[in-house]
Design a protein around this motif. Structure first.
Motif, short mmCIF file in Angstrom:
data_model
loop_
_atom_site.label_atom_id
_atom_site.label_comp_id
_atom_site.label_asym_id
_atom_site.label_seq_id
_atom_site.Cartn_x
_atom_site.Cartn_y
_atom_site.Cartn_z
N VAL A 209 -9.90 92.95 44.96
CA VAL A 209 -10.36 91.63 44.53
C VAL A 209 -11.68 91.34 45.23
O VAL A 209 -11.75 91.35 46.46
CB VAL A 209 -9.32 90.54 44.87
CG1 VAL A 209 -9.84 89.16 44.46
CG2 VAL A 209 -7.98 90.83 44.20
N ALA A 210 -12.74 91.13 44.43
CA ALA A 210 -14.05 90.80 44.99
C ALA A 210 -14.21 89.28 44.99
O ALA A 210 -14.09 88.65 43.94
CB ALA A 210 -15.15 91.45 44.16
N VAL A 211 -14.44 88.72 46.16
CA VAL A 211 -14.60 87.26 46.26
C VAL A 211 -16.10 86.94 46.29
O VAL A 211 -16.82 87.42 47.17
CB VAL A 211 -13.93 86.72 47.55
CG1 VAL A 211 -14.09 85.21 47.64
CG2 VAL A 211 -12.45 87.11 47.57
N PHE A 212 -16.53 86.16 45.29
CA PHE A 212 -17.93 85.74 45.22
C PHE A 212 -18.11 84.45 46.04
O PHE A 212 -17.22 83.61 46.07
CB PHE A 212 -18.34 85.43 43.76
CG PHE A 212 -18.81 86.63 42.98
CD1 PHE A 212 -18.17 87.86 43.10
CD2 PHE A 212 -19.88 86.52 42.10
CE1 PHE A 212 -18.60 88.96 42.36
CE2 PHE A 212 -20.32 87.62 41.36
CZ PHE A 212 -19.68 88.84 41.49
N SER A 213 -19.26 84.33 46.67
CA SER A 213 -19.58 83.10 47.40
C SER A 213 -20.09 82.06 46.41
O SER A 213 -20.30 82.36 45.24
CB SER A 213 -20.68 83.39 48.42
OG SER A 213 -21.89 83.65 47.74
N SER B 3 -10.59 83.38 52.07
CA SER B 3 -11.96 83.85 51.88
C SER B 3 -12.73 82.92 50.93
O SER B 3 -13.90 82.62 51.14
CB SER B 3 -11.93 85.27 51.35
OG SER B 3 -13.21 85.68 51.03
N LEU B 4 -12.03 82.45 49.89
CA LEU B 4 -12.65 81.52 48.93
C LEU B 4 -13.02 80.20 49.61
O LEU B 4 -14.07 79.62 49.34
CB LEU B 4 -11.66 81.20 47.81
CG LEU B 4 -11.67 82.07 46.57
CD1 LEU B 4 -10.50 81.70 45.68
CD2 LEU B 4 -12.98 81.93 45.82
N ARG B 5 -12.11 79.73 50.46
CA ARG B 5 -12.30 78.41 51.09
C ARG B 5 -13.38 78.42 52.15
O ARG B 5 -13.98 77.40 52.43
CB ARG B 5 -10.98 77.95 51.72
CG ARG B 5 -10.03 77.47 50.68
CD ARG B 5 -8.89 76.71 51.29
NE ARG B 5 -7.92 76.39 50.26
CZ ARG B 5 -6.63 76.69 50.36
NH1 ARG B 5 -6.15 77.29 51.44
NH2 ARG B 5 -5.82 76.38 49.37
N HIS B 6 -13.58 79.58 52.75
CA HIS B 6 -14.57 79.68 53.80
C HIS B 6 -15.95 79.41 53.21
O HIS B 6 -16.43 80.15 52.36
CB HIS B 6 -14.51 81.08 54.42
CG HIS B 6 -15.44 81.26 55.56
ND1 HIS B 6 -16.67 81.83 55.41
CD2 HIS B 6 -15.33 80.91 56.86
CE1 HIS B 6 -17.29 81.83 56.58
NE2 HIS B 6 -16.49 81.29 57.47
N GLN B 7 -16.55 78.28 53.61
CA GLN B 7 -17.82 77.85 53.01
C GLN B 7 -18.97 78.76 53.42
O GLN B 7 -18.87 79.52 54.38
CB GLN B 7 -18.15 76.42 53.44
CG GLN B 7 -17.18 75.39 52.85
CD GLN B 7 -17.23 75.36 51.34
OE1 GLN B 7 -18.30 75.27 50.76
NE2 GLN B 7 -16.08 75.44 50.69
N GLY B 8 -20.05 78.62 52.70
CA GLY B 8 -21.27 79.37 53.04
C GLY B 8 -21.30 80.71 52.34
O GLY B 8 -20.28 81.19 51.86
N CYS C 214 -10.70 92.65 40.24
CA CYS C 214 -10.76 91.24 39.86
C CYS C 214 -11.89 90.57 40.62
O CYS C 214 -12.17 90.93 41.76
CB CYS C 214 -9.45 90.54 40.18
SG CYS C 214 -8.13 91.00 39.05
N ILE C 215 -12.53 89.61 39.95
CA ILE C 215 -13.57 88.81 40.60
C ILE C 215 -13.11 87.37 40.64
O ILE C 215 -12.71 86.82 39.60
CB ILE C 215 -14.91 88.92 39.83
CG1 ILE C 215 -15.45 90.34 39.90
CG2 ILE C 215 -15.93 87.92 40.37
CD1 ILE C 215 -16.72 90.58 39.09
N VAL C 216 -13.12 86.76 41.83
CA VAL C 216 -12.84 85.34 41.94
C VAL C 216 -14.03 84.69 42.64
O VAL C 216 -14.78 85.35 43.36
CB VAL C 216 -11.53 85.04 42.74
CG1 VAL C 216 -10.31 85.58 42.04
CG2 VAL C 216 -11.61 85.60 44.16
N GLY C 217 -14.18 83.38 42.40
CA GLY C 217 -15.30 82.68 43.03
C GLY C 217 -15.35 81.26 42.51
O GLY C 217 -14.77 80.97 41.47
N LYS D 52 -3.00 84.68 50.18
CA LYS D 52 -3.52 83.90 51.31
C LYS D 52 -4.88 84.41 51.75
O LYS D 52 -5.79 83.64 52.04
CB LYS D 52 -2.55 84.00 52.49
CG LYS D 52 -1.60 82.84 52.56
CD LYS D 52 -0.97 82.75 53.93
CE LYS D 52 0.23 81.82 53.82
NZ LYS D 52 1.43 82.35 54.40
N GLU D 53 -5.00 85.73 51.79
CA GLU D 53 -6.25 86.32 52.23
C GLU D 53 -7.39 85.98 51.25
O GLU D 53 -8.50 85.65 51.66
CB GLU D 53 -6.07 87.84 52.32
CG GLU D 53 -7.05 88.51 53.24
CD GLU D 53 -6.82 90.02 53.31
OE1 GLU D 53 -5.70 90.48 53.00
OE2 GLU D 53 -7.79 90.72 53.65
#
Ligand code: ATP
Ligand code: MG
Length: 251
Positions: free
Chosen positions: A205-209, A244-249, A37-40, A239-240
């Motif tokens: 799950v891959a988290v995109f910036s 990771s999504l909320r962490h800016q930058g 899955c990709i989220v971002g 939660k994890e």
């Protein structure tokens, strides 16, 4: 070697006369039979990335490898389900679902047998002879999913296919998707905004910036299947992903 490998994918668009860097060097290796899955954040380039994987768009940097070979075109082994399930308004639901099979020269009787199975799975049997303008948004999306599944592709690229569905239909399809995946061992890359959905479906799950986007974190969801959204044990994974999504930058 992965089934599908994205190596340092970059993509620029023109915005207000200036180049806008959407993808800032995306690296992602998806193994054969994996469900990723990709989220971002909205607008970070998830749909663009999926279109590049499908071969519908060319990257400005980097390369995509499919089974170890450089890829620069569309192919029948990769099928995309779009964010707004683009259907043919002049065809009935059944003919939309069977479209790819017809193009591939599958005889009508066999086409009907295959489409019946997926129309039933997507709870559309009753609407097989309707035109798509007579359907709700969620129903159209289910037609789009059925149309992709009948083609039995190796790689299924899905762009928020459940976003327009009511929660009951979505819960049903979340389980159905896992069963299809387990049964067929397809490689699935699934974009979603919905964090619980990512935890239910993804093996990873891959988290995109934010733009220019990179894969900033990959979270393994090592948990028994089929999973259901209300399983509290998935909370720790959610939660994890969220943190990771909320962490800016970008990093
Ligand atoms: N054809 C295009 N021409 C110009 N800019 C584009 C084009 N396609 C996408 N973009 C820009 O690229 C960025 C990424 O768009 P994309 O649709 O890939 O984002 P997304 O992550 O899928 O967003 P969402 O979660 O809202 O669906 C956005 O800033 C968008 O405006
Ligand atoms: Mg999108």
């Amino acid at each position: 070697m992965g089934k599908l490998e994205a190596k340092n994918i970059e993509k620029f668009f023109q915005h207000d006369g200036k180049p806008l860097k959407a993808l800032g060097g995306v690296n992602l290796t998806v193994n054969d039979g994996e469900f990723v899955c990709i989220v971002g954040p909205s607008g970070c380039g998830k749909s663009t990335f999926l279109r590049i994987l499908a071969g519908l768009e060319k990257p400005d940097g980097g390369e995509i490898m499919l089974d170890g070979k450089k890829l620069d075109d569309t192919g029948p082994e990769r099928i995309m389900v779009f964010q707004e399930g683009a259907l043919f308004p002049w065809l009935t639901v059944r003919n939309n679902v069977e479209y790819g099979l017809k193009i591939s020269g599958i005889p009508e009787k066999e086409r009907n047998e295959i489409s019946n199975r997926y129309l039933d799975m997507m709870q559309l049997t009753q609407f097989a002879n309707s035109y798509t303008y007579q359907l709700s948004t969620g129903m159209k999306q289910r037609v789009a999913i059925a149309r992709a599944l009948v083609m039995d592709p190796d790689v299924l690229l899905m762009d928020e296919p459940f976003a327009a569905l009511d929660s009951q239909t979505r819960d049903l399809l979340l389980v159905e998707m896992q069963l299809i995946w387990q049964k067929t061992q397809k490689t699935i890359i699934f974009v979603t905004h919905n964090v619980p959905e990512a935890a239910v479906l993804g093996s990873r799950v891959a988290v995109f910036s934010a733009r220019p986007s990179i894969v900033k974190k990959i979270i393994d969801v090592d948990y028994k299947r089929p999973r259901v959204a209300e399983d509290e044990n998935l909370g720790a994974y959610e939660k994890e992903i969220l943190s990771s999504l909320r962490h800016q930058g970008p990093k």
